[in-house]
Design an enzyme around this catalytic site. Sequence first.
Site, mmCIF file in Angstrom:
data_model
loop_
_atom_site.group_PDB
_atom_site.id
_atom_site.type_symbol
_atom_site.label_atom_id
_atom_site.label_comp_id
_atom_site.label_asym_id
_atom_site.label_seq_id
_atom_site.Cartn_x
_atom_site.Cartn_y
_atom_site.Cartn_z
ATOM 1 N N CYS A 55 -31.262 -11.988 -3.488
ATOM 2 C CA CYS A 55 -32.150 -11.364 -4.482
ATOM 3 C C CYS A 55 -31.612 -10.025 -5.008
ATOM 4 C CB CYS A 55 -33.548 -11.167 -3.903
ATOM 5 S SG CYS A 55 -34.369 -12.723 -3.550
ATOM 6 N N HIS A 97 -36.915 -6.122 -9.114
ATOM 7 C CA HIS A 97 -36.773 -7.537 -8.749
ATOM 8 C C HIS A 97 -38.177 -8.122 -8.637
ATOM 9 C CE1 HIS A 97 -35.961 -11.206 -6.743
ATOM 10 N NE2 HIS A 97 -36.379 -10.804 -5.563
ATOM 11 N N ASN A 109 -40.247 -15.968 -8.154
ATOM 12 C CA ASN A 109 -39.056 -15.256 -7.691
ATOM 13 C C ASN A 109 -37.816 -16.084 -8.034
ATOM 14 O OD1 ASN A 109 -37.008 -13.984 -6.317
ATOM 15 N ND2 ASN A 109 -38.134 -13.782 -4.387
HETATM 16 N N1 ACO Z 1 -51.141 -21.678 0.507
HETATM 17 C C1 ACO Z 1 -52.201 -21.486 1.296
HETATM 18 N N2 ACO Z 1 -52.138 -20.912 2.492
HETATM 19 C C2 ACO Z 1 -50.923 -20.488 2.915
HETATM 20 C C3 ACO Z 1 -49.761 -20.661 2.134
HETATM 21 C C4 ACO Z 1 -49.900 -21.281 0.886
HETATM 22 N N3 ACO Z 1 -48.875 -21.493 0.057
HETATM 23 N N4 ACO Z 1 -48.723 -20.174 2.819
HETATM 24 C C5 ACO Z 1 -49.191 -19.683 3.966
HETATM 25 N N5 ACO Z 1 -50.514 -19.901 4.033
HETATM 26 C C6 ACO Z 1 -51.442 -19.560 5.113
HETATM 27 C C7 ACO Z 1 -50.749 -19.383 6.444
HETATM 28 O O1 ACO Z 1 -50.588 -20.632 7.059
HETATM 29 C C8 ACO Z 1 -51.709 -18.488 7.172
HETATM 30 O O2 ACO Z 1 -52.758 -19.289 7.658
HETATM 31 P P1 ACO Z 1 -53.466 -18.955 9.094
HETATM 32 O O3 ACO Z 1 -54.022 -17.584 8.927
HETATM 33 O O4 ACO Z 1 -54.488 -20.022 9.192
HETATM 34 O O5 ACO Z 1 -52.344 -19.035 10.081
HETATM 35 C C9 ACO Z 1 -52.285 -17.619 6.067
HETATM 36 O O6 ACO Z 1 -52.013 -18.286 4.825
HETATM 37 C C10 ACO Z 1 -51.674 -16.239 6.017
HETATM 38 O O7 ACO Z 1 -50.282 -16.407 6.063
HETATM 39 P P2 ACO Z 1 -49.349 -15.157 6.068
HETATM 40 O O8 ACO Z 1 -47.931 -15.568 6.189
HETATM 41 O O9 ACO Z 1 -49.904 -14.176 7.047
HETATM 42 O O10 ACO Z 1 -49.631 -14.642 4.598
HETATM 43 P P3 ACO Z 1 -49.233 -13.272 3.975
HETATM 44 O O11 ACO Z 1 -50.417 -12.511 3.569
HETATM 45 O O12 ACO Z 1 -48.179 -12.546 4.769
HETATM 46 O O13 ACO Z 1 -48.534 -13.770 2.636
HETATM 47 C C11 ACO Z 1 -46.343 -14.070 1.732
HETATM 48 C C12 ACO Z 1 -47.386 -14.591 2.702
HETATM 49 C C13 ACO Z 1 -46.862 -14.231 0.323
HETATM 50 C C14 ACO Z 1 -45.033 -14.845 1.864
HETATM 51 C C15 ACO Z 1 -46.108 -12.582 2.052
HETATM 52 O O14 ACO Z 1 -45.787 -12.408 3.410
HETATM 53 C C16 ACO Z 1 -45.061 -11.977 1.208
HETATM 54 O O15 ACO Z 1 -45.213 -11.851 0.023
HETATM 55 N N6 ACO Z 1 -43.967 -11.500 1.780
HETATM 56 C C17 ACO Z 1 -42.919 -10.909 1.023
HETATM 57 C C18 ACO Z 1 -41.846 -11.881 0.950
HETATM 58 C C19 ACO Z 1 -41.337 -12.153 -0.418
HETATM 59 O O16 ACO Z 1 -41.840 -11.822 -1.433
HETATM 60 N N7 ACO Z 1 -40.206 -12.812 -0.345
HETATM 61 C C20 ACO Z 1 -39.503 -13.208 -1.474
HETATM 62 C C21 ACO Z 1 -38.054 -13.253 -1.149
HETATM 63 S S1 ACO Z 1 -37.486 -11.733 -0.565
HETATM 64 C C22 ACO Z 1 -37.408 -10.794 -1.831
HETATM 65 O O17 ACO Z 1 -37.148 -11.284 -2.881
HETATM 66 C C23 ACO Z 1 -37.723 -9.360 -1.651
#
Ligand code: ACO
Length: 325
Positions: free
Chosen positions: A114, A252, A282
């Site tokens: 990224c 980004h 992304n």
């Molecule tokens: N739809 C519905 N529910 C979902 C999904 C989905 N697509 N994906 C995960 N869940 C559920 C999980 O199973 C979990 O359920 P549980 O509580 O019953 O166990 C719940 O949602 C919460 O999951 P988390 O992983 O805790 O969710 P979080 O609030 O952390 O959000 C996310 C996840 C969006 C990936 C977040 O962590 C994030 O944005 N991280 C940054 C990473 C990023 O943007 N990466 C991109 C590449 S890196 C870069 O470019 C910088």
Amino acid sequence: MTFRSVVKGCGAYLPEQVVTNHDLAAIMDTSHEWIVERTGIHQRHVVEDGDYTSDLATRAARQALLRSKIPVESLDLIVLATATPDDTFPATAVTIQQKLGAHAAFAFDVHAVCSGFVYALSVVDNFIRSGQVKTALVIGAETMTRLLDPNDRSTAVLFGDGAGALVLQAEEVSSKDKDTQRGVLSTHLYSDGRFRDALYVDGGPSRKTMGYLRMQGKEVMKHAVEKIGDSVKKALEFHKLTPQDIDWFVPHQANIRIINAVAKYFSLPTERVVVTVDQHANTSAASIPLALAAAETDGRIKAGQLVVLEAMGAGFTWGSAVIRW
Ligand code: ACO
């Protein structure tokens, strides 16, 4: 004699096929509301069967050349930022060179996921500053959806495909106008391999498998704002600038929560932040040049304005760039 890399034109290409959150909710256990609330993403463009990263990149590059009014024969260098090359080798940049007919150039890929576009821009800028290259094409292009595990909803909803390109050309810096003269003013790059397991693909040619993207989302989130914020702060300090001097902040596009948190840290009003994550998701190394092309095409970014770029991605790698557009 010192040179600066001046942006002569930019181009973009997004595949025609659009996949909305509702489309994904029809095939996996997710919802439009969950995706929008956690990421800000509404839809993504997905590469058509038979198209590869080089096809997307070549279309973006042609538009950038057309807009810059620079003939393809003038290109000395092509650098492609990608984590999704067509083949393990040759470098996809060489395939793009062939498709463009840019026979006077030398071409290679840069792999920083990224952060790839900021890394590639830095490489090109240094070739131009040193006087070795006069005219260059820097491209970010990805087919990230080909790396997604359809059974992993936590990553399958986050990514899209696309390409963006900039044509850069050397202009001599005159000492009297150096504060107002256009061009790339600086790039700052960082990496920390201790975080390699937070975001990776569990396969590759040496492992004899293709693999899928794997991510510890919370771990990425935890580091993103701090590392991005720090790299932008260092860039501003380097130029003795303040956040108020920034005309356009072009981050980004990974997640609206990360973008908003960084903008808030610098007290940047949303009107000065370019956001495409809602429409593109992304697109990894393609996200910054796609956002630049969108904001230049609709007249937001204008010549002479101060543009700050930042990115963070797998590695972790991260960095920033300051451009007088
Ligand atoms: N739809 C519905 N529910 C979902 C999904 C989905 N697509 N994906 C995960 N869940 C559920 C999980 O199973 C979990 O359920 P549980 O509580 O019953 O166990 C719940 O949602 C919460 O999951 P988390 O992983 O805790 O969710 P979080 O609030 O952390 O959000 C996310 C996840 C969006 C990936 C977040 O962590 C994030 O944005 N991280 C940054 C990473 C990023 O943007 N990466 C991109 C590449 S890196 C870069 O470019 C910088």
